[in-house]
Design an enzyme around this catalytic site. Structure first.
Site, PDB file in Angstrom:
ATOM      1  N   SER A  40      51.347 -11.893  76.475  1.00 51.78           N
ATOM      2  CA  SER A  40      50.064 -11.733  77.162  1.00 51.78           C
ATOM      3  C   SER A  40      49.116 -10.764  76.468  1.00 51.78           C
ATOM      4  O   SER A  40      47.919 -10.793  76.719  1.00 51.78           O
ATOM      5  CB  SER A  40      50.281 -11.290  78.610  1.00 51.78           C
ATOM      6  OG  SER A  40      50.751  -9.956  78.649  1.00 51.78           O
ATOM      7  N   LYS A  78      49.182  -4.370  80.009  1.00 52.81           N
ATOM      8  CA  LYS A  78      47.851  -4.997  80.052  1.00 52.81           C
ATOM      9  C   LYS A  78      46.819  -3.965  79.637  1.00 52.81           C
ATOM     10  O   LYS A  78      47.099  -2.789  79.478  1.00 52.81           O
ATOM     11  CB  LYS A  78      47.508  -5.488  81.467  1.00 52.81           C
ATOM     12  CG  LYS A  78      48.507  -6.430  82.091  1.00 52.81           C
ATOM     13  CD  LYS A  78      48.545  -7.787  81.445  1.00 52.81           C
ATOM     14  CE  LYS A  78      49.597  -8.636  82.155  1.00 52.81           C
ATOM     15  NZ  LYS A  78      50.082  -9.705  81.357  1.00 52.81           N
TER      16      LYS A  78
END
Length: 182
Positions: A40, A78
């Site tokens: 991600s 993230k």
């Protein structure tokens, strides 16, 4: 002779106890290692990268953080996009925070793979995906750099500041990529 040996052993034990205490303090209060799982954050961070996470750094917009996932029994890495009080909008692959357009140079490699009609990030406003106009107090809005392959705040909403493990400071594996991270 026995007394001398006993003193030497005690000296070594004392040294090891002090070293263990220092490691414990650093590991649990200052820094912790973590392994990146998944793609991600590609290309900034890749699956299997090992990073050092600071537990005492202030979190700013665009920092990479590790936090306890709200939708799984694991930690996610993230990028912080929205801080408390921020408005967020994505329009035509341009990020707007509080109405100001931001360049996201860390997305350049992923955007180069797209056709002229594709967007890396679908259009959205904070209100559309969370029901809120602004990022609430004690919450953050986060997204992965691999926007087309990331479970992030667009899916599970805001994360709690209490869920943050820390800020990713540098990569120490693979060895050919040791150092700070863009």
């Amino acid at each position: 002779m026995k007394n001398s040996r006993k003193k030497e052993i005690l000296s070594w034990v004392k040294t090891l106890v002090i070293a263990a205490a220092i490691v414990f303090i650093c590991r649990y209060f200052l820094f912790t290692p973590s392994t990146v799982l998944g793609d991600s954050m590609y290309p900034t961070l890749e699956d299997g990268n090992m990073v050092m996470v600071s537990k005492i750094s202030d979190i700013q917009r665009f920092d990479k953080i590790i936090f306890h996932a709200p939708d799984a029994d694991e930690n996610y890495v993230k990028r912080v996009i929205g801080l408390p009080g921020d408005t967020i909008e994505m329009k035509d692959d341009v990020l707007y925070v509080n109405g100001k357009a931001y360049d996201e140079p860390y997305l350049k490699k992923n955007k180069q793979k797209l056709t002229i009609y594709e967007h890396l990030t679908n259009n959205f406003t904070l209100k559309n995906i969370t029901g809120k106009e602004k990022v609430p107090k004690d919450r953050l809005f986060v997204m992965g750099d691999n926007r087309q392959n990331s479970r992030d705040s667009r899916f599970f909403g805001f994360i709690s500041e209490d869920s943050i493990v820390g800020k990713v400071e540098f990569r120490y594996f693979p060895f050919n990529e040791i150092g700070g991270i863009e």
